[in-house]
Design a protein around this motif. Structure first.
Motif, PDB file in Angstrom:
ATOM      1  N   ARG A 191      -1.229  -2.382  37.964  1.00  0.00           N
ATOM      2  CA  ARG A 191      -2.674  -1.778  38.677  1.00  0.00           C
ATOM      3  C   ARG A 191      -3.334  -2.354  38.692  1.00  0.00           C
ATOM      4  O   ARG A 191      -4.054  -2.759  39.705  1.00  0.00           O
ATOM      5  CB  ARG A 191      -3.013  -0.795  37.247  1.00  0.00           C
ATOM      6  N   MET A 192      -3.072  -4.145  37.390  1.00  0.00           N
ATOM      7  CA  MET A 192      -4.225  -5.109  37.837  1.00  0.00           C
ATOM      8  C   MET A 192      -4.376  -5.231  39.211  1.00  0.00           C
ATOM      9  O   MET A 192      -5.268  -5.755  40.462  1.00  0.00           O
ATOM     10  CB  MET A 192      -4.815  -6.160  37.062  1.00  0.00           C
ATOM     11  N   LYS A 206      -5.233   0.600  50.672  1.00  0.00           N
ATOM     12  CA  LYS A 206      -3.876   1.080  50.586  1.00  0.00           C
ATOM     13  C   LYS A 206      -4.000   2.778  50.976  1.00  0.00           C
ATOM     14  O   LYS A 206      -4.881   3.429  49.909  1.00  0.00           O
ATOM     15  CB  LYS A 206      -3.262   0.927  49.749  1.00  0.00           C
ATOM     16  N   ALA A 207      -3.326   3.050  51.838  1.00  0.00           N
ATOM     17  CA  ALA A 207      -3.672   4.322  52.609  1.00  0.00           C
ATOM     18  C   ALA A 207      -2.768   5.256  51.068  1.00  0.00           C
ATOM     19  O   ALA A 207      -1.702   5.069  51.157  1.00  0.00           O
ATOM     20  CB  ALA A 207      -2.516   4.355  53.648  1.00  0.00           C
ATOM     21  N   ILE A 261      -1.651   6.660  27.519  1.00  0.00           N
ATOM     22  CA  ILE A 261      -2.622   7.424  27.949  1.00  0.00           C
ATOM     23  C   ILE A 261      -3.920   7.229  28.732  1.00  0.00           C
ATOM     24  O   ILE A 261      -4.524   7.125  30.097  1.00  0.00           O
ATOM     25  CB  ILE A 261      -2.791   9.421  27.432  1.00  0.00           C
ATOM     26  N   TYR A 262      -4.551   6.413  27.963  1.00  0.00           N
ATOM     27  CA  TYR A 262      -5.599   5.690  28.778  1.00  0.00           C
ATOM     28  C   TYR A 262      -5.482   4.456  29.716  1.00  0.00           C
ATOM     29  O   TYR A 262      -6.117   4.494  30.532  1.00  0.00           O
ATOM     30  CB  TYR A 262      -6.334   4.227  28.026  1.00  0.00           C
ATOM     31  N   ASN A 263      -4.503   3.316  29.783  1.00  0.00           N
ATOM     32  CA  ASN A 263      -4.352   2.818  31.399  1.00  0.00           C
ATOM     33  C   ASN A 263      -4.008   3.160  32.348  1.00  0.00           C
ATOM     34  O   ASN A 263      -4.325   3.333  32.727  1.00  0.00           O
ATOM     35  CB  ASN A 263      -3.280   2.446  30.765  1.00  0.00           C
ATOM     36  N   LEU A 264      -2.777   4.818  31.429  1.00  0.00           N
ATOM     37  CA  LEU A 264      -2.158   5.283  32.758  1.00  0.00           C
ATOM     38  C   LEU A 264      -3.358   6.379  33.714  1.00  0.00           C
ATOM     39  O   LEU A 264      -3.471   6.227  34.738  1.00  0.00           O
ATOM     40  CB  LEU A 264      -1.190   6.607  32.218  1.00  0.00           C
ATOM     41  N   THR A 265      -4.328   6.893  32.525  1.00  0.00           N
ATOM     42  CA  THR A 265      -5.167   7.825  33.558  1.00  0.00           C
ATOM     43  C   THR A 265      -6.539   6.726  34.300  1.00  0.00           C
ATOM     44  O   THR A 265      -6.655   7.209  34.937  1.00  0.00           O
ATOM     45  CB  THR A 265      -6.090   8.994  32.624  1.00  0.00           C
ATOM     46  N   ASN A 266      -6.668   6.018  33.244  1.00  0.00           N
ATOM     47  CA  ASN A 266      -7.090   5.024  34.240  1.00  0.00           C
ATOM     48  C   ASN A 266      -7.052   4.278  35.412  1.00  0.00           C
ATOM     49  O   ASN A 266      -7.899   4.499  37.062  1.00  0.00           O
ATOM     50  CB  ASN A 266      -7.742   3.800  33.235  1.00  0.00           C
ATOM     51  N   GLU A 326      -6.961   4.972  40.900  1.00  0.00           N
ATOM     52  CA  GLU A 326      -6.309   5.036  42.568  1.00  0.00           C
ATOM     53  C   GLU A 326      -7.212   6.092  43.520  1.00  0.00           C
ATOM     54  O   GLU A 326      -6.787   6.351  44.640  1.00  0.00           O
ATOM     55  CB  GLU A 326      -4.721   5.504  42.412  1.00  0.00           C
ATOM     56  N   ARG A 327      -7.728   7.025  42.441  1.00  0.00           N
ATOM     57  CA  ARG A 327      -7.797   8.514  43.255  1.00  0.00           C
ATOM     58  C   ARG A 327      -9.815   8.725  43.143  1.00  0.00           C
ATOM     59  O   ARG A 327     -10.057   9.240  43.681  1.00  0.00           O
ATOM     60  CB  ARG A 327      -7.406   9.513  42.331  1.00  0.00           C
ATOM     61  N   LYS A 328     -10.349   7.736  43.659  1.00  0.00           N
ATOM     62  CA  LYS A 328     -11.867   7.760  43.492  1.00  0.00           C
ATOM     63  C   LYS A 328     -12.028   8.208  44.414  1.00  0.00           C
ATOM     64  O   LYS A 328     -13.579   9.282  44.626  1.00  0.00           O
ATOM     65  CB  LYS A 328     -12.695   6.671  43.555  1.00  0.00           C
TER      66      LYS A 328
END
Length: 577
Positions: free
Chosen positions: A262-263, A371-372, A467-472, A477-479
């Motif tokens: 992600r980073m 990214k689209a 959960i924190y990492n994946l939710t973050n 990605e969905r802002k």
């Protein structure tokens, strides 16, 4: 990484620290390397001792009398010393040594079972003669450090009592010297449980037996019940501290890998800028590898410190239910922690390198663009029209998004399943520890209990990080979607439900899968330990593991709620085009 390394290093150091501490105590008390027992009625003669001490493998030897007998229907052992200040296997005495006939001392392990205390009277039937003694002291024999008792060499039953008499205070002459305590020359006794030490002692024992003949039996201390119990329990703990850390580190590595992916994807625009400014691929890669290596080094240092200090201090006292635990030897065993750190660092660096090089293959102009978003697709449930038509739109949207981001789905389900499996295993071991059907290894459950608590605590912490990492990552990605919902007039609760509903569904799938994996894990560990079974796990442990995981998922989502609600609509919706 810190969490994983601390967990692995802490559990991995338990058995070595326990055995090192026992070994240090044995050395401090100068316990014998070899015990020679004489089978003849007269015991050791001066000629026998001269022959023994003349051997090159013998550094020193001292004699005493040890008699295993049955008195008043109970199996007892009586040690008779000429001098209680003997240098080999020196005794710790609380009280007064026997100075006249009628005085006796009792071994400490019997204080816990038969409550022999100073001032108590003891009646012994010795050679058909009943004699009454008064306990004047309590002895701590360094060779008898196990709490589970010693077997009689005559009946093989557990000894009911162990007593100590003074030869000078007995109205009997010429008491046969049955035992010789021997220190072996030329061996390193620093670690009494080490293979090299044992090989040296075994060779010396064989030489002594050959020299003295068939009337003598040569024993090494590791043949005693105390040594056997200590090693047996440590081997069982090693099974737990091998299986659980491997499982834990695999889940932790998966989380780290996802986070780094992600980073690196978030750094696309920075890479595009650096390429446009003339930096080559190697320079850009080196920047990220340096950051990654610095994080790995910091996590390793802090993880080792936490694991090698906090966890042993919390768990090792529980071993006192199995052996009389001496003070810690103070040695550190970071090997398992370092191996786990190296494995995780290799994963992180490999992922960083792969993702960075993949991104650098693109043109700078494309890297500067976002990214689209992934296109939505029909899911299998939509084919069940009678059910799909009855679902509200928000649930249809959530279900589509779950399968739209397949990587998130896979990572969340696998990671939560791993955390739940470890949590269930911890609860299962707690049940086994508290169960009267736990097995024949009395006392093992007491040492298992704190390990179970640590496994549960670390598994739930791992769940939080997962959960924190994946939710973050999901939020990052969905802002644009979140901002769009805000612009369209969705209330705060509806926006949070849009994101968290998906997380809860994926986590619930993972938790349910984790219970099944946890059953396999617990059954495998217990089968290898020959201690308890899955049937001993109480029904509520299944519910507790599931509920605890989902509760921590909810707690983590609450921590991230402000980040979702503070999404800047203007910056999130603007385009880099």
């Amino acid at each position: 990484m810190l969490l994983g390394i601390a967990f692995v290093a802490g559990l991995g150091t338990l058995s070595p620290t326990v055995l090192d501490s026992i070994s240090a105590q044995l050395n401090a008390k100068n316990v014998p390397d070899v015990i020679v027992k004489c089978a003849s009625e007269g015991g050791f003669t001066d000629a026998d001792m001269a022959k023994l001490t003349s051997l090159d493998c013998v550094a020193d030897a001292e004699t005493l009398t040890a008699i295993d007998t049955t008195t008043n229907g109970e199996d007892v052992r009586i040690y008779i010393y000429d001098d209680f200040g003997a240098s080999i296997g020196s005794l710790d005495i609380n009280g007064k040594t026997p100075s006249k006939f009628g005085e006796i001392m009792s071994e400490r392990q019997n204080n816990s079972s038969n409550a022999r205390a100073i001032g108590d009277e003891v009646t012994l039937d010795i050679s058909g003669i009943e004699m009454t003694f008064t306990v004047t002291g309590v002895v701590s024999n360094p060779l008898l450090f196990g709490r589970l008792g010693e077997p009689s060499l005559v009946t093989q039953n557990k000894l009911n009592d162990i007593f100590y008499l003074s030869a000078a205070a007995l109205p009997v002459d010429d008491i046969p010297l049955t035992d010789a305590y021997v220190r072996v020359a030329g061996i390193d006794a620093t670690d009494r449980f080490d293979g090299g030490y044992r090989d040296g002692v075994a060779a010396a024992a064989a030489e002594i037996e050959a020299a003295l003949g068939e009337n003598f039996t040569v024993m090494t201390p590791d043949m005693t019940a105390s040594f056997a119990v200590a090693e047996s329990y440590c081997e069982k703990i090693d099974v737990i501290t091998l299986v659980f850390p491997v499982f834990f580190i695999a889940v932790a590595a998966l989380v780290v890998m996802t986070t780094m992916t992600r980073m690196m994807e978030e750094e696309r625009s920075s890479m595009g800028c650096m390429l446009s400014l003339g930096f080559d691929n190697a320079e850009i890669l080196l920047k990220y590898l340096f950051m990654t290596a610095a994080c790995c080094a910091l996590a390793t240092a802090l993880g080792l410190v936490a694991g090698l200090t906090i966890l042993p201090a919390a768990i090792i006292p529980a071993f006192d239910t199995i052996v009389f635990m001496p003070a810690s030897a103070g040695t550190l065993h970071p090997a398992t922690g370092l191996v786990s750190a190296a494995a995780m660092a290799a994963v992180v660096i490999s992922v960083t390198t792969a993702v960075c090089l993949t991104s650098l293959k693109e043109q700078p102009a494309r890297l500067l663009l976002q990214k689209a978003p992934r296109p939505g697709k029909r899911i299998l449930l939509e084919r069940a029209g009678f059910l799909w038509r009855r679902l509200p739109f928000k649930y249809k949207s959530s279900l589509r998004n779950i399968f739209r981001y397949k990587k998130h789905l896979l990572m969340t389900v696998i990671s939560v399943a791993g955390s739940t499996a470890l949590t269930f295993a911890g609860f299962g071991l707690l049940n086994i520890a508290d169960s009267p059907k736990g097995g024949s290894f009395a006392g093992f459950g007491d040492s298992l209990r704190p390990i179970s608590v640590v496994v549960i605590a670390f598994a739930l912490l791992l769940c939080v990080f997962v959960i924190y990492n994946l939710t973050n990552m999901n939020i990052g990605e969905r802002k644009r979607e979140i901002a769009t919902l805000g612009v369209l007039g969705y209330r705060d609760g509806e926006i949070l439900g849009y994101i968290f509903r998906e997380i809860f569904v994926m986590a619930l799938f993972g938790a349910a899968l984790g219970i099944g994996v946890g059953c396999i894990l617990v059954q495998g560990v217990l089968s290898y330990l020959d201690f308890g079974s899955l049937a001993d796990v109480e029904w509520y442990s299944y519910l507790l593991a599931l509920a605890a995981t989902m509760a921590f998922v909810g707690l983590t989502d609450l921590l991230l709620a402000p980040k979702i609600l503070k999404t800047d609509m203007t910056s999130s919706l603007k385009s880099n085009d």
